[in-house]
Scaffold this motif. Structure first.
Motif, PDB file in Angstrom:
ATOM      1  N   SER A 113      -9.666 -36.358 -27.558  1.00 41.18           N
ATOM      2  CA  SER A 113      -9.415 -36.100 -28.941  1.00 41.18           C
ATOM      3  C   SER A 113     -10.174 -37.262 -29.726  1.00 41.18           C
ATOM      4  N   PRO A 114     -10.740 -36.949 -30.785  1.00 38.55           N
ATOM      5  CA  PRO A 114     -11.449 -37.799 -31.714  1.00 38.55           C
ATOM      6  C   PRO A 114     -10.490 -38.561 -32.588  1.00 38.55           C
ATOM      7  N   TYR A 115      -9.132 -38.203 -32.522  1.00 39.13           N
ATOM      8  CA  TYR A 115      -8.013 -38.929 -33.161  1.00 39.13           C
ATOM      9  C   TYR A 115      -7.405 -40.115 -32.582  1.00 39.13           C
ATOM     10  N   SER A 124      -4.035 -39.978 -30.746  1.00 37.34           N
ATOM     11  CA  SER A 124      -3.434 -38.648 -30.703  1.00 37.34           C
ATOM     12  C   SER A 124      -2.769 -38.556 -29.357  1.00 37.34           C
ATOM     13  N   ARG A 157     -12.901 -28.356 -38.090  1.00 32.65           N
ATOM     14  CA  ARG A 157     -12.434 -29.672 -38.516  1.00 32.65           C
ATOM     15  C   ARG A 157     -12.347 -30.730 -37.218  1.00 32.65           C
ATOM     16  N   GLU A 158     -11.862 -30.436 -36.200  1.00 35.47           N
ATOM     17  CA  GLU A 158     -11.870 -31.186 -35.082  1.00 35.47           C
ATOM     18  C   GLU A 158     -13.311 -31.685 -34.585  1.00 35.47           C
ATOM     19  N   ASP A 169     -14.731 -34.201 -36.766  1.00 35.68           N
ATOM     20  CA  ASP A 169     -14.183 -35.318 -36.696  1.00 35.68           C
ATOM     21  C   ASP A 169     -14.730 -36.057 -35.239  1.00 35.68           C
ATOM     22  N   ASP A 186     -18.135 -37.578 -36.082  1.00 37.72           N
ATOM     23  CA  ASP A 186     -17.987 -38.686 -36.870  1.00 37.72           C
ATOM     24  C   ASP A 186     -17.581 -39.875 -35.947  1.00 37.72           C
ATOM     25  N   GLU A 187     -16.464 -39.721 -35.111  1.00 33.65           N
ATOM     26  CA  GLU A 187     -16.142 -40.665 -34.200  1.00 33.65           C
ATOM     27  C   GLU A 187     -16.970 -40.865 -32.797  1.00 33.65           C
TER      28      GLU A 187
END
Length: 395
Positions: free
Chosen positions: A355-357, A360, A374-375, A378, A381-382
């Motif tokens: 996960s990029p979060y 998470s 959206r993921e 992200d 970005d990550e």
């Protein structure tokens, strides 16, 4: 099969539900314009052609008047001749391969079925059917009986003994099985050569070997089978390519769906965009450019992906082409911005369930929901741009 024709036998019951008028005829539509030997049987029944709409014909059946509340039964028979597998024909009857696209006739109710001689196992698409063996034949019956004229089914029957079979092994331990027709060996040779070239490149682009849990199967089919598409990818690693389709970008695109599919990515445009971008890279094609003006009404909405109808119009084909071009352009712009290596890192991370979060609970889990747009952003970005917590914007 020996005569290279499909024989059609239809039993009709025409009921007169009018209160004040007699019924003196019946229009029968949904008959292919290539049909021959069109005949009707029944007391006082006659038939003549009435109207043609593209590849379909309507016939006018006349009979003695039927009073209100009465009914008339008659039978209609005709033959559909064999067509060329590289062209838009409903019927293809070769030594190694049979293809039929079939439907019922316009009516309120009715049972529609096809009887295939021999013991080969039919494969039916686009509808629900029941298959039953009777001695030396197999019957395929459409489950739906309401409005049989709106049915649209395609059935393929293969003779495995007459197929040209080849296999391409990947460095990661997976394999791709290619099945073509003995009457068209050039297709098999071309596809095998393409798979050998693009498979290792796709594995490098996605950063993950192709699945080793199952063998990927590529099958040559008639042009009409795919209803306007040149190739399709199905769950379970089954790919069908049209008889006139051996283009390297197309073959790479369908194989790319082994990674870019609904298991890993949720919106269709994201799956198709990634597959198209990867295919262009693997096949050595140029980058996708910004598509021209949208051919549909209003603004394009890739989230509501449009599919081709059974008989698509040129405008619908243009809309579908625009979708693929737009989705590929989005992925191309992203890859150009972050670089191909970082693009591979982004895709690889999502394929592996990372996960990029930060923090998470899904991080590192193997079973997870597919990534939505959206993921995906992200993750770009990550994993592709600046990870959270880094102050070095040139990272």
């Amino acid at each position: 099969p020996r005569a290279r024709v499909v024989r059609v036998d239809v039993a009709f019951t025409a009921r007169n539900r009018c209160r004040d008028y007699a019924l003196v005829g019946w229009f029968v539509g949904g008959i292919p314009s290539t049909a021959r030997k069109v005949r009707v049987s029944g007391s006082g029944v006659s038939v003549k052609s009435s109207d043609r709409d593209g590849e379909w014909m309507t016939y006018e059946v006349g009979f003695p008047r039927v009073l209100p509340g009465g009914r008339k039964r008659f039978r209609m028979t005709y033959e559909i001749p064999n067509g060329h597998p590289h062209k838009w024909h409903q019927v293809v009857l070769g030594d190694e391969y049979w293809h039929l696209c079939w439907t019922g006739h316009p009516a309120e109710t009715g049972t529609t079925k096809v009887v295939f001689p021999g013991r080969r196992k039919p494969q039916t698409y686009l509808g629900t059917v029941k298959t039953k063996r009777h001695g030396d034949s197999v019957t395929v019956t459409a489950v739906r009986t309401r409005e049989p004229g709106s049915l649209s089914l395609c059935t393929d029957v293969f003779d495995a003994r007459r197929q040209v079979v080849s296999r391409v092994e990947s460095d990661g331990g997976g394999s791709v099985l290619i099945r073509g027709w003995a009457s068209d060996p050039g297709w098999s040779t071309s596809v095998e050569r393409t798979v050998s070239n693009v498979l290792p490149r796709l594995e490098a682009i996605f950063g993950t070997p192709i699945s080793t849990r199952r063998e990927i199967k590529v099958q040559q089919v008639a042009v009409r089978t795919l209803e306007g598409y040149a190739g399709t990818h199905y769950k379970g690693g089954y790919i069908r390519l049209a008889a006139d389709a051996d283009d390297s970008q197309l073959v790479a695109h369908e194989i790319a769906h082994e990674w870019a599919n609904e298991r890993h990515f949720e919106p269709v445009w994201l799956q198709e965009g990634i597959a198209d971008w990867a295919a262009n890279q693997a096949a050595g094609r140029g980058l996708c450019t910004r598509p021209a003006s949208y051919p549909g009404e209003g603004r394009p909405r890739l989230a509501k992906w449009v599919y081709l109808d059974e008989r698509p119009t040129r405008r619908q084909e243009a809309i579908v082409d625009y979708q693929y071009d737009a989705a590929c352009y989005i992925m191309t712009r992203m890859a150009w911005t972050i670089g191909r290596e970082r693009m591979t890192e982004v895709i690889q991370a999502l394929l592996q369930g990372r996960s990029p979060y930060e923090g998470s609970p899904r991080t590192g889990r193997q079973k997870r929901e597919p990534a939505d747009w959206r993921e995906w952003l992200d993750a770009v970005d990550e994993f592709g741009l600046v990870p959270a917590g880094r102050e070095d914007l040139e990272y």
